[in-house]
Design an enzyme around this catalytic site. Structure first.
Site, PDB file in Angstrom:
ATOM      1  CG  HIS A 198      -4.714 109.645 -29.883  1.00 19.90           C
ATOM      2  ND1 HIS A 198      -4.688 110.427 -28.765  1.00 19.90           N
ATOM      3  CD2 HIS A 198      -6.023 109.411 -30.150  1.00 19.90           C
ATOM      4  CE1 HIS A 198      -5.930 110.655 -28.366  1.00 19.90           C
ATOM      5  NE2 HIS A 198      -6.737 110.044 -29.183  1.00 19.90           N
ATOM      6  CD  GLU A 439     -25.309 103.561 -31.698  1.00 22.64           C
ATOM      7  OE1 GLU A 439     -24.187 103.100 -32.014  1.00 22.64           O
ATOM      8  OE2 GLU A 439     -25.462 104.643 -31.110  1.00 22.64           O
ATOM      9  CG  ASP A 463     -22.107  99.893 -31.184  1.00 20.31           C
ATOM     10  OD1 ASP A 463     -21.236  99.028 -31.010  1.00 20.31           O
ATOM     11  OD2 ASP A 463     -22.090 100.985 -30.586  1.00 20.31           O
ATOM     12  CB  CYS A 510     -21.460 107.409 -39.393  1.00 22.48           C
ATOM     13  SG  CYS A 510     -22.320 106.949 -37.875  1.00 22.48           S
TER      14      CYS A 510
END
Length: 586
Positions: A198, A439, A463, A510
């Site tokens: 984060h 994916e 993936d 993406c």
């Protein structure tokens, strides 16, 4: 005063936020609290539970005060992480189990809290995805705040730092990063942390150069040392000489010049010289990232991750809690569209209240759309929240890890049930577009069948590459085999685009390939309609797109598909970039 050590040293860490900073070290004490576990007498236990509860309440008060400050100084879009930490302080697994351990084990609060932390961390230890694995850091940050309250240690706020300095710390919490005044803190370096933590994400969103994961930097430098940090490469130079100083000063000037030039493209369309337009969007999970997407000229959010709300809890977030987050994202991005992905995690690691069995291979187990379909009521709560957010702006929804048509139909049926359940109580977009992530190899093979069921495809290349090549991309011994330009990957991408366009729907990406400038000619040539990436990559990809014709890209992609190995494709691609698009890569 600086350190007496004057030798030039080059250290290597993880580049977390691009940019070059040159300045003096300011060491900030963010070391972990040392905890000793000891037994209590039965008479001492009630007071110890009370002491723990008071420390938790103080931590809540501190975060609430910080939240109010940030609301004034940075606005509501920067409160997501603070809200998440406040929720952790109410979590029954973190707080409730610690109190119960004090009672049942008869140990002190610090020891009990550390035991609970270790138990929670085991939920994350086996996770392959680095991005998801880093979420354990949020629990540790909250635990450290509570521990400091119990032992009476206070921390200096980064907001109080004076002068232009580079902060060096064992680690920095998201709350620390949000308090940074960029006119004073020009960069930071930490012992701990990863590129997807984060704190790293916030550093990129706020555009503060940062290097993390240095392991021993707090022991390698002293207050006042002159350092150079390269937030892209992860290089840290301690006590640079005149040659290093001149070199990095020139690099800094060049980086800042290129950033200014790229920002000039912000409001220009993502369009090739021969008039072909595609959409360049940003990936986001936190509201803090949305402002960065807007500043970098993104056409919207192509992937909005929803996992944050589900981490580290024993009680699932309800419809209202989810709606508030999605609504805030839609409002922040308006009038640009937001594409929301439904929950994409494995229940064995993140949702212990679902009481799922341990799995030998979670990556191939009960996760993503499989998990959602197994728990339809929880899934519908998320869908209702997304539907309600769609009344506030342009929203699309898509389902992860789809392997066949039956899953799509089942998910769409639950979406229709969610619409009926909302009835006349809440407005929503009746024509909400529905997509799926491609994916898994099976989805590629039956892409034509899937295209008849949905409004768009979004390829998760991370993936897809991993599953297609049977490569664990977190295994350091297999890194060289993780090849985005592998012929099997390129042929899969072509199959997906062809199936989408034959059905009259959009084909999007993406995954990380979308944000790699070198891959743009191939992805453009294959025919993708939308690319979604980290915000900082948008202007770099746009620069190439505006100088590369669709006709040229089509030729490059067609030729790339004729090669037998990834190395051959890469060699060809580099030669073509040098010959045709070299100016775009300056």
């Amino acid at each position: 005063m600086g350190s007496e050590r004057s030798e030039i040293r080059t250290l290597q860490g993880v580049g977390a936020s691009a940019g070059i900073a040159i300045g003096r070290v300011r060491i900030t004490d963010r070391r972990r609290v040392n905890v000793t576990e000891y037994e209590l007498s039965p008479e001492e236990i009630p007071a110890e539970v009370s002491r723990f509860a008071k420390a938790v309440e103080r931590a809540k008060a501190e975060l609430s005060f910080l939240r109010d400050q940030l609301m004034t100084t940075r606005g509501p879009e920067h409160l997501c992480v603070i809200d998440a930490h406040l929720m952790l302080l109410d979590d029954t697994m973190l707080i409730g189990e610690t109190a119960e351990s004090i009672r049942s084990l008869g140990i002190n609060a610090e020891g009990a809290l550390k035991r609970t932390l270790e138990k929670i961390k085991t939920f994350f230890d086996g996770i392959e995805d680095e991005y998801l694995r880093e979420r354990a850091g949020d629990v540790e940050t909250v635990v450290e705040r509570v521990l400091r309250n119990m032992v009476g240690e206070k921390q200096e706020s980064l907001a109080q730092i004076e002068g232009k300095v580079i902060v060096v710390a064992h680690e920095l919490s998201p709350a620390d990063i949000l308090q940074i005044d960029k006119s004073k803190v020009i960069g930071f370096i930490t012992d701990l942390g990863g590129k997807t933590s984060h704190s790293a994400i916030l550093a990129r969103a706020l555009e503060v150069p940062a290097v993390v994961g240095m392991e021993r930097v707090t022991r390698e430098v002293a207050n006042g040392d002159m350092v150079i940090i390269d937030g892209a490469s992860g290089v840290v130079i301690v006590n640079p000489g005149p040659e290093e100083f001149r070199d990095y000063l020139q690099r800094k000037q060049r980086f800042e010049y290129l950033e200014r030039e790229l920002f000039k493209l912000r409001d220009l369309p993502a369009e090739t010289p021969d008039g072909h337009r595609i959409l360049l969007k940003g990936n986001a999970e936190f509201l803090e990232e949305i402002d960065s997407i807007r500043r970098h000229g993104g056409d919207g959010i192509g992937l909005y991750r929803t996992e944050m709300l589900f981490f580290n809890r024993t009680v699932l977030p309800d419809e209202e809690e989810q709606f508030r987050l999605y609504a805030a994202a839609v409002r922040a991005m308006s009038p640009q569209p937001v594409t929301i992905r439904t929950l994409d995690v494995g229940g064995d690691k993140f949702l212990p209240d679902l009481d799922l069995d341990d799995e030998m291979n979670p990556a191939l187990g009960m996760r993503a759309i499989r998990l959602s379909l197994r728990h339809p009521e929880a899934f519908k709560a998320q869908l209702r929240a997304i539907l309600r957010a769609s009344a506030l702006g342009k929203v699309r929804v898509f389902f992860p890890m789809v392997s066949g048509v039956a899953e799509v139909r089942a998910a769409k049926a639950l979406l229709e049930e969610a619409k009926l359940e909302l009835g006349g109580k809440h407005p929503f977009d009746e024509n909400l577009e529905v997509g799926i992530m491609i994916e898994i190899p099976s989805a590629v093979v039956i892409a034509d069948l899937l295209a008849a069921e949905v409004d768009f495809f979004s390829v998760g290349t991370n993936d897809l590459i991993q599953y297609s090549l049977a490569i664990d991309r977190t295994n350091e011994h297999l890194v060289s085999l993780y090849e985005p330009l592998h012929p099997a990957v390129l042929r899969s991408l072509k199959m997906v685009v062809n199936a989408a366009h034959a059905a009259g729907i959009q084909a999007c990406i993406c995954g990380e390939m979308a944000g790699e400038p070198m891959y743009l000619p191939i992805l453009l040539g294959l025919g993708f309609d939308e690319l979604s990436m980290n915000a900082i990559s948008i202007p770099r990809v746009k620069k190439i797109l505006r100088r590369c014709t669709k006709a040229e890209a089509t030729q490059v992609a067609a030729k790339a598909l004729t090669f037998a190995t990834a190395a051959e494709v890469e060699s060809y691609l580099k030669s073509e970039i040098s010959a045709r698009f070299s100016e775009s890569f300056d």
